[in-house]
Design a protein around this motif. Structure first.
Motif, PDB file in Angstrom:
ATOM      1  N   MET A   1       0.836  -1.193   0.000  1.00 52.44           N
ATOM      2  CA  MET A   1       0.000   0.000   0.000  1.00 52.44           C
ATOM      3  C   MET A   1       0.873   1.245   0.000  1.00 52.44           C
ATOM      4  O   MET A   1       1.854   1.309   0.721  1.00 52.44           O
ATOM      5  CB  MET A   1      -0.899  -0.020   1.244  1.00 52.44           C
ATOM      6  CG  MET A   1      -2.011   0.994   1.200  1.00 52.44           C
ATOM      7  SD  MET A   1      -3.196   0.583  -0.097  1.00 52.44           S
ATOM      8  CE  MET A   1      -3.728  -1.027   0.478  1.00 52.44           C
ATOM      9  N   SER A   2       0.511   2.216  -0.777  1.00 53.18           N
ATOM     10  CA  SER A   2       1.326   3.413  -0.894  1.00 53.18           C
ATOM     11  C   SER A   2       1.092   4.349   0.271  1.00 53.18           C
ATOM     12  O   SER A   2      -0.043   4.698   0.590  1.00 53.18           O
ATOM     13  CB  SER A   2       0.992   4.128  -2.200  1.00 53.18           C
ATOM     14  OG  SER A   2       1.652   5.363  -2.256  1.00 53.18           O
ATOM     15  N   ASP A   3       2.181   4.745   0.953  1.00 51.84           N
ATOM     16  CA  ASP A   3       2.064   5.751   2.013  1.00 51.84           C
ATOM     17  C   ASP A   3       2.216   7.150   1.441  1.00 51.84           C
ATOM     18  O   ASP A   3       2.219   8.138   2.174  1.00 51.84           O
ATOM     19  CB  ASP A   3       3.099   5.498   3.115  1.00 51.84           C
ATOM     20  CG  ASP A   3       4.522   5.493   2.594  1.00 51.84           C
ATOM     21  OD1 ASP A   3       4.728   5.714   1.377  1.00 51.84           O
ATOM     22  OD2 ASP A   3       5.441   5.259   3.394  1.00 51.84           O
ATOM     23  N   LYS A   4       2.358   7.245   0.108  1.00 45.04           N
ATOM     24  CA  LYS A   4       2.483   8.551  -0.548  1.00 45.04           C
ATOM     25  C   LYS A   4       1.125   9.155  -0.881  1.00 45.04           C
ATOM     26  O   LYS A   4       1.055  10.306  -1.329  1.00 45.04           O
ATOM     27  CB  LYS A   4       3.309   8.424  -1.831  1.00 45.04           C
ATOM     28  CG  LYS A   4       4.724   7.915  -1.618  1.00 45.04           C
ATOM     29  CD  LYS A   4       5.491   7.840  -2.922  1.00 45.04           C
ATOM     30  CE  LYS A   4       4.992   6.742  -3.822  1.00 45.04           C
ATOM     31  NZ  LYS A   4       5.819   6.582  -5.051  1.00 45.04           N
ATOM     32  N   GLN A   5       0.048   8.396  -0.684  1.00 48.76           N
ATOM     33  CA  GLN A   5      -1.287   8.858  -1.048  1.00 48.76           C
ATOM     34  C   GLN A   5      -1.838   9.804   0.026  1.00 48.76           C
ATOM     35  O   GLN A   5      -2.805   9.506   0.721  1.00 48.76           O
ATOM     36  CB  GLN A   5      -2.224   7.669  -1.245  1.00 48.76           C
ATOM     37  CG  GLN A   5      -1.962   6.850  -2.488  1.00 48.76           C
ATOM     38  CD  GLN A   5      -2.333   7.561  -3.795  1.00 48.76           C
ATOM     39  OE1 GLN A   5      -1.834   7.184  -4.838  1.00 48.76           O
ATOM     40  NE2 GLN A   5      -3.183   8.585  -3.729  1.00 48.76           N
ATOM     41  N   GLN A   6      -1.224  10.985   0.102  1.00 50.68           N
ATOM     42  CA  GLN A   6      -1.640  11.999   1.062  1.00 50.68           C
ATOM     43  C   GLN A   6      -1.734  13.344   0.360  1.00 50.68           C
ATOM     44  O   GLN A   6      -0.830  13.712  -0.407  1.00 50.68           O
ATOM     45  CB  GLN A   6      -0.633  12.099   2.218  1.00 50.68           C
ATOM     46  CG  GLN A   6      -0.412  10.807   2.999  1.00 50.68           C
ATOM     47  CD  GLN A   6      -1.643  10.380   3.781  1.00 50.68           C
ATOM     48  OE1 GLN A   6      -2.459  11.213   4.172  1.00 50.68           O
ATOM     49  NE2 GLN A   6      -1.778   9.081   3.997  1.00 50.68           N
ATOM     50  N   PRO A   7      -2.812  14.107   0.575  1.00 51.34           N
ATOM     51  CA  PRO A   7      -2.937  15.432  -0.062  1.00 51.34           C
ATOM     52  C   PRO A   7      -1.744  16.318   0.250  1.00 51.34           C
ATOM     53  O   PRO A   7      -1.165  16.257   1.343  1.00 51.34           O
ATOM     54  CB  PRO A   7      -4.227  15.990   0.546  1.00 51.34           C
ATOM     55  CG  PRO A   7      -5.016  14.775   0.954  1.00 51.34           C
ATOM     56  CD  PRO A   7      -3.994  13.757   1.394  1.00 51.34           C
TER      57      PRO A   7
END
Length: 308
Positions: A1-7
């Motif tokens: 799961m990507s932990d980069k998926q943050q606004p």
């Protein structure tokens, strides 16, 4: 799961346009390739990039129509490609490679949605073939021209309809046009995840809900039943116009705000969050193991893998 998926707080929003996200950017000397760049949000993407100074190549299955639609937009060039035909993809790529012109932005925007059951010569389900496999082959064949480029995969919130159906990805039993569309849009996101991991900056995105020729296979009465238009053919307020619908893919291709990021899913000119329902990206579409598996499967089908 990507932990980069943050606004990231881009400052843009659902009503921002392609021109808005390019404001202050000079793309003179840059080259873009925009599949589907002569219709709907693709046409507005081409227009915005060209107006900012970029040279834009538009691969088109209907080059005469493309040339007519692009008439008056400076710096645009039409070339033939049929994404359902791997020989056509190869021929297009070879023409580009012979020209040796570096590509700065590659926007994979061409696609079909919810079409009747149709198969390629190889027996592949057409939505998976056009929306994913044709673009997979295109990117891999253009790889020598993509050093330092950004690759943008235009997906959809429809990716939430279906993950990749590994037991029967080509619907040899029980075709469902919406499941097939959803699978192809999941494939777009997974493609960007793996391509970025392999070292080419890549993004996937949901452009929003927009009435464009993409809906051509969906009867008007069905669109009304789904709430996409009223009895007079007008869309609901939450729908975007084409200039707004083009914004997120244009932002993905060009924005310095995304420097240092990649392999993420965007919507409304912002990095989306991973969610189980509603706006955002579903976990199955940003799973790195699924992304690797899809890459290997796609390479085996198309016979093309620039990273082999």
């Amino acid at each position: 799961m990507s932990d980069k998926q943050q606004p990231i707080g881009s400052g843009f929003h659902a009503r921002s346009t392609a021109a808005d996200v390019l404001d202050g950017l000079d793309l003179t000397g840059k080259t873009a390739v925009v599949t589907g760049g002569y219709s709907g949000i693709g046409l507005e993407t081409t227009r915005a990039l060209a107006n900012a100074g970029a040279a834009v190549v538009v691969p088109a299955r209907r080059p005469d129509l493309a040339a007519a639609n692009l008439d008056g937009i400076p710096g645009t060039e039409v070339d033939f490609v049929d994404l359902a035909d791997l020989a056509s993809v190869k021929a297009f790529a070879e023409r580009r490679l012979a020209e040796r012109r570096r590509i700065d932005y590659l926007v994979n925007g061409a696609g079909i949605m919810a079409c009747p059951e149709t198969r390629t010569d190889q027996g592949w389900e057409l939505q998976f073939a056009v929306n994913h496999l044709g673009h997979f082959a295109l990117v891999n064949r253009l790889m020598p021209l993509l050093e330092g480029a950004r690759v943008v995969a235009v997906s959809s919130g429809g990716h939430g309809i279906s993950p990749v159906r590994w037991d029967d990805p080509h619907f040899t039993e029980g075709y469902d046009r919406w499941q097939a569309y959803g699978q192809s849009k999941t494939a777009n996101v997974l493609f960007a995840v793996e391509l970025d991991r392999l070292g080419v900056k890549a993004f996937a995105l949901h452009p929003g809900a927009i009435l464009t020729p993409l809906q051509r296979h969906i009867p008007v009465e069905e669109q009304r039943e789904m709430g996409w238009m009223d009895s007079d053919g007008n869309p609901p307020e939450y729908f975007k116009n084409t200039e707004q619908g083009a914004a997120t893919q244009t932002w993905a291709a060009t924005s310095p705000q995304l420097n240092g990021l990649g392999g993420v899913y965007l919507e409304d000119c912002e990095v989306a969050e991973v969610t189980a329902e509603g706006p955002g990206v579903r976990p199955h579409a940003v799973d790195p193991e699924q992304a690797r598996r899809l890459w290997e499967y796609s390479a085996a089908l198309t016979g093309v893998n620039a990273f082999a």
